[in-house]
Design an enzyme around this catalytic site. Sequence first.
Site, PDB file in Angstrom:
ATOM      1  N   CYS A 143     -17.195 -12.317  -9.348  1.00  0.00           N
ATOM      2  CA  CYS A 143     -16.563 -12.597  -8.067  1.00  0.00           C
ATOM      3  C   CYS A 143     -16.749 -11.438  -7.111  1.00  0.00           C
ATOM      4  O   CYS A 143     -17.161 -10.347  -7.506  1.00  0.00           O
ATOM      5  CB  CYS A 143     -15.077 -12.907  -8.236  1.00  0.00           C
ATOM      6  SG  CYS A 143     -14.074 -11.459  -8.482  1.00  0.00           S
ATOM      7  N   GLU A 160     -13.302 -14.875  -0.571  1.00  0.00           N
ATOM      8  CA  GLU A 160     -13.473 -14.595  -1.993  1.00  0.00           C
ATOM      9  C   GLU A 160     -14.607 -15.470  -2.517  1.00  0.00           C
ATOM     10  O   GLU A 160     -14.618 -16.672  -2.317  1.00  0.00           O
ATOM     11  CB  GLU A 160     -12.169 -14.902  -2.739  1.00  0.00           C
ATOM     12  CG  GLU A 160     -12.266 -14.780  -4.246  1.00  0.00           C
ATOM     13  CD  GLU A 160     -12.162 -13.341  -4.764  1.00  0.00           C
ATOM     14  OE1 GLU A 160     -11.902 -12.435  -3.948  1.00  0.00           O
ATOM     15  OE2 GLU A 160     -12.368 -13.145  -5.969  1.00  0.00           O
ATOM     16  N   GLU A 214     -14.466   1.345   1.837  1.00  0.00           N
ATOM     17  CA  GLU A 214     -14.935   0.239   0.993  1.00  0.00           C
ATOM     18  C   GLU A 214     -14.669  -1.060   1.734  1.00  0.00           C
ATOM     19  O   GLU A 214     -13.531  -1.366   2.065  1.00  0.00           O
ATOM     20  CB  GLU A 214     -14.196   0.214  -0.346  1.00  0.00           C
ATOM     21  CG  GLU A 214     -14.656  -0.949  -1.208  1.00  0.00           C
ATOM     22  CD  GLU A 214     -13.723  -1.301  -2.356  1.00  0.00           C
ATOM     23  OE1 GLU A 214     -13.108  -0.404  -2.941  1.00  0.00           O
ATOM     24  OE2 GLU A 214     -13.639  -2.516  -2.663  1.00  0.00           O
ATOM     25  N   ASN A 274     -16.806  -5.853  -2.258  1.00  0.00           N
ATOM     26  CA  ASN A 274     -17.308  -5.607  -3.608  1.00  0.00           C
ATOM     27  C   ASN A 274     -17.850  -6.897  -4.198  1.00  0.00           C
ATOM     28  O   ASN A 274     -17.607  -7.986  -3.678  1.00  0.00           O
ATOM     29  CB  ASN A 274     -16.238  -4.982  -4.505  1.00  0.00           C
ATOM     30  CG  ASN A 274     -15.034  -5.877  -4.683  1.00  0.00           C
ATOM     31  OD1 ASN A 274     -15.113  -7.092  -4.540  1.00  0.00           O
ATOM     32  ND2 ASN A 274     -13.904  -5.266  -4.992  1.00  0.00           N
ATOM     33  N   GLU A 305       0.865  -1.187   0.000  1.00  0.00           N
ATOM     34  CA  GLU A 305       0.000   0.000   0.000  1.00  0.00           C
ATOM     35  C   GLU A 305       0.899   1.233   0.000  1.00  0.00           C
ATOM     36  O   GLU A 305       1.265   1.754   1.051  1.00  0.00           O
ATOM     37  CB  GLU A 305      -0.956  -0.012   1.209  1.00  0.00           C
ATOM     38  CG  GLU A 305      -2.016  -1.111   1.163  1.00  0.00           C
ATOM     39  CD  GLU A 305      -3.162  -0.809   0.184  1.00  0.00           C
ATOM     40  OE1 GLU A 305      -3.175   0.276  -0.427  1.00  0.00           O
ATOM     41  OE2 GLU A 305      -4.042  -1.685   0.019  1.00  0.00           O
ATOM     42  N   ASP A 339     -19.703  -1.707  -5.111  1.00  0.00           N
ATOM     43  CA  ASP A 339     -18.923  -1.577  -3.881  1.00  0.00           C
ATOM     44  C   ASP A 339     -19.853  -1.320  -2.710  1.00  0.00           C
ATOM     45  O   ASP A 339     -20.816  -0.564  -2.848  1.00  0.00           O
ATOM     46  CB  ASP A 339     -18.007  -0.337  -3.974  1.00  0.00           C
ATOM     47  CG  ASP A 339     -16.644  -0.667  -4.541  1.00  0.00           C
ATOM     48  OD1 ASP A 339     -16.415  -1.821  -4.945  1.00  0.00           O
ATOM     49  OD2 ASP A 339     -15.797   0.250  -4.574  1.00  0.00           O
TER      50      ASP A 339
HETATM   51  P1  ATP Z   1      -9.236   0.926  -1.555  1.00  0.00           P
HETATM   52  O1  ATP Z   1      -9.657   1.835  -2.675  1.00  0.00           O
HETATM   53  O2  ATP Z   1      -9.864   1.248  -0.233  1.00  0.00           O
HETATM   54  O3  ATP Z   1      -7.763   0.734  -1.484  1.00  0.00           O
HETATM   55  P2  ATP Z   1      -9.469  -1.274  -3.283  1.00  0.00           P
HETATM   56  O4  ATP Z   1     -10.245  -0.679  -4.395  1.00  0.00           O
HETATM   57  O5  ATP Z   1      -7.998  -1.370  -3.403  1.00  0.00           O
HETATM   58  O6  ATP Z   1      -9.835  -0.511  -1.925  1.00  0.00           O
HETATM   59  P3  ATP Z   1     -10.286  -3.883  -4.014  1.00  0.00           P
HETATM   60  O7  ATP Z   1      -9.088  -4.023  -4.841  1.00  0.00           O
HETATM   61  O8  ATP Z   1     -11.606  -3.702  -4.665  1.00  0.00           O
HETATM   62  O9  ATP Z   1     -10.069  -2.699  -2.955  1.00  0.00           O
HETATM   63  O10 ATP Z   1     -10.318  -5.109  -2.991  1.00  0.00           O
HETATM   64  C1  ATP Z   1     -11.513  -5.750  -2.570  1.00  0.00           C
HETATM   65  C2  ATP Z   1     -11.681  -5.749  -1.079  1.00  0.00           C
HETATM   66  O11 ATP Z   1     -10.477  -6.110  -0.425  1.00  0.00           O
HETATM   67  C3  ATP Z   1     -12.060  -4.407  -0.486  1.00  0.00           C
HETATM   68  O12 ATP Z   1     -13.443  -4.223  -0.542  1.00  0.00           O
HETATM   69  C4  ATP Z   1     -11.585  -4.558   0.949  1.00  0.00           C
HETATM   70  O13 ATP Z   1     -12.556  -5.264   1.721  1.00  0.00           O
HETATM   71  C5  ATP Z   1     -10.381  -5.434   0.814  1.00  0.00           C
HETATM   72  N1  ATP Z   1      -9.111  -4.664   0.851  1.00  0.00           N
HETATM   73  C6  ATP Z   1      -8.460  -4.108  -0.196  1.00  0.00           C
HETATM   74  N2  ATP Z   1      -7.324  -3.514   0.200  1.00  0.00           N
HETATM   75  C7  ATP Z   1      -7.256  -3.709   1.554  1.00  0.00           C
HETATM   76  C8  ATP Z   1      -6.303  -3.347   2.553  1.00  0.00           C
HETATM   77  N3  ATP Z   1      -5.197  -2.692   2.237  1.00  0.00           N
HETATM   78  N4  ATP Z   1      -6.548  -3.696   3.837  1.00  0.00           N
HETATM   79  C9  ATP Z   1      -7.663  -4.393   4.154  1.00  0.00           C
HETATM   80  N5  ATP Z   1      -8.586  -4.770   3.260  1.00  0.00           N
HETATM   81  C10 ATP Z   1      -8.394  -4.441   1.966  1.00  0.00           C
HETATM   82 ZN    ZN Z   2     -12.085 -11.969  -7.492  1.00  0.00          ZN
HETATM   83 MG    MG Z   3      -6.431  -0.200  -2.773  1.00  0.00          MG
END
Ligand code: ATP
Ligand code: ZN
Ligand code: MG
Length: 509
Positions: free
Chosen positions: A469, A360, A441, A444, A343, A423
């Site tokens: 998914c 998942e 978020e 999703n 991150e 989302d």
């Molecule tokens: P954000 O914009 O908040 O970084 P993202 O768009 O990166 O989220 P996705 O890639 O859609 O998130 O990931 C799906 C799910 O995984 C999210 O809804 C969340 O529940 C979880 N998730 C994603 N990144 C993290 C993280 N760094 N820590 C904890 N949970 C996470």
């Molecule tokens: Zn997936």
């Molecule tokens: Mg992210």
Amino acid sequence: MMLFELEAALEFSNDIEGQKGEIEEVLVNADKELFKRGAPKGKENEASQLRGWSVKGRVLNVSIVSGRYVRAPDALLRLRNQLNLLGTKIKAGIRKVEIKKLEVKGVELGREPKQPIKIAFYVDKIEVKGDKADIKFSPSLTVDVIEGGGVDRIIELVVEKAERQEYEGKAEIKKLLWESKTKEMLFDKDPSSELEGINWIRRTHAKGQFVYGRNFTSLVNALREILVEELYKPLGFREMIFPKFEPWDVPKKSGHAKSIYPDAYYVMVPKVSSPKEWEETMDYFRITGEIHKESIMRKVEPVGILSYAQCPPFWQFLEGRVVKGESLPLKVYDWSGPTYRNEAGGTHGIARVEEFHRAETLFIGSPEEVIKIEKEVEEKLTFILDELLDLEVRKYSVIPWWMSQEGEKKLSDKANEGVGTVDFEAYLPYRGEREKSEWLEIQNISVIGEKYPKAFSVKSSRGELWSGCGGGSFERWICTFLAQKGFDKEKWPAEVVKRVKIEDEVKFA
Ligand code: ATP
Ligand code: ZN
Ligand code: MG
């Protein structure tokens, strides 16, 4: 109109000055026929033309121009093959083809880019004039790259980079679909600091990683039970175990290889595993108590990444096969381990960690089935979040995750056919007022369409195959739960209370 200009030197195994006649015949015929073959009727003037040639010693120099049909680089490949057929007659074969110059002029970008466009490989210069670009390829461009389709991909990439600039910086396009009622908030602090304070979780030496204690784990298991009983069982989902290491083939096929690099956790393995090879690294630690990273980097190679989006490695289970109709729709979930993300923007408590744990949900079937299952899963998730856990949440239609992970910011053209992502966002009172603070978020769910079956060559015996998914981390669900409900178990929803066991955590002196 797009214009290609190419100059190449074809080096033969022997002197060919005495064979000019034969070579000229091939060239003249190629210009008439071979360079035009496949161009639409009436468009032959946009196919390749031989502009000039010369022979010196063992080298044949050619200059080819073209429009967009039978492009000059393709004409060169055809010419090379044709000349090789002369081999026995002129007692010389082509040893090497050198691209002296390749320029593509007038590539339509569809918009005027705001910043310069750069490509690090095989390209010297990209000159933008209004909404068009001229690409000057570099001498490092080889015939192998041309044969592999590299020139077309470079042109595509230039257009894509111009398009991406337009969406960069623009706020994510999202549309509110639904919101729960306003709920009473029982807490106003950041639950992560509270959790650390009461030793339910403890930070590790890694960025964004925690050891989760027994009470926290009991909460995680309560959520797991709720999901299994209220979502997976009633909808007929069964559990699988997806790998958590992705060899390069997986991101190559999923498309993550286009852009994942700044966000990935890399996996390295030793190139040689005999202990002798590692002696210096071992000695260094014995002497200094430190890790000798440089010597490690010399002896390992990157073989892939740690699971990032959780579902891509699953597809190796069906890859290259035709799934029988009777096995569809396929509904599974995976809970077997964490996924990892670097991150770059920083971590925050359990709301943004680098090692996180997700359930998942994955479903595969006909387009109609996938669209229907997505709705069913979405309804169950809404019920669980809104009614069982009594959380204040909103649902948005957003840019699909696989598009944003590949650097796309534009809503898919497929949106009308049912492809897209929903989302779930949750209110975090510790971040401030409802309308002024950023919601989190937490989950999703998507209809992805044909993307994954296509990418992993999976077919159905009964027609079109789609997938969908969804994912949500327990870190974010619990962060939301505690942020809204607080730590007084008496005030938690009955569905959670009956499933958790909260006892004193470890106490430190
Ligand atoms: P954000 O914009 O908040 O970084 P993202 O768009 O990166 O989220 P996705 O890639 O859609 O998130 O990931 C799906 C799910 O995984 C999210 O809804 C969340 O529940 C979880 N998730 C994603 N990144 C993290 C993280 N760094 N820590 C904890 N949970 C996470
Ligand atoms: Zn997936
Ligand atoms: Mg992210």
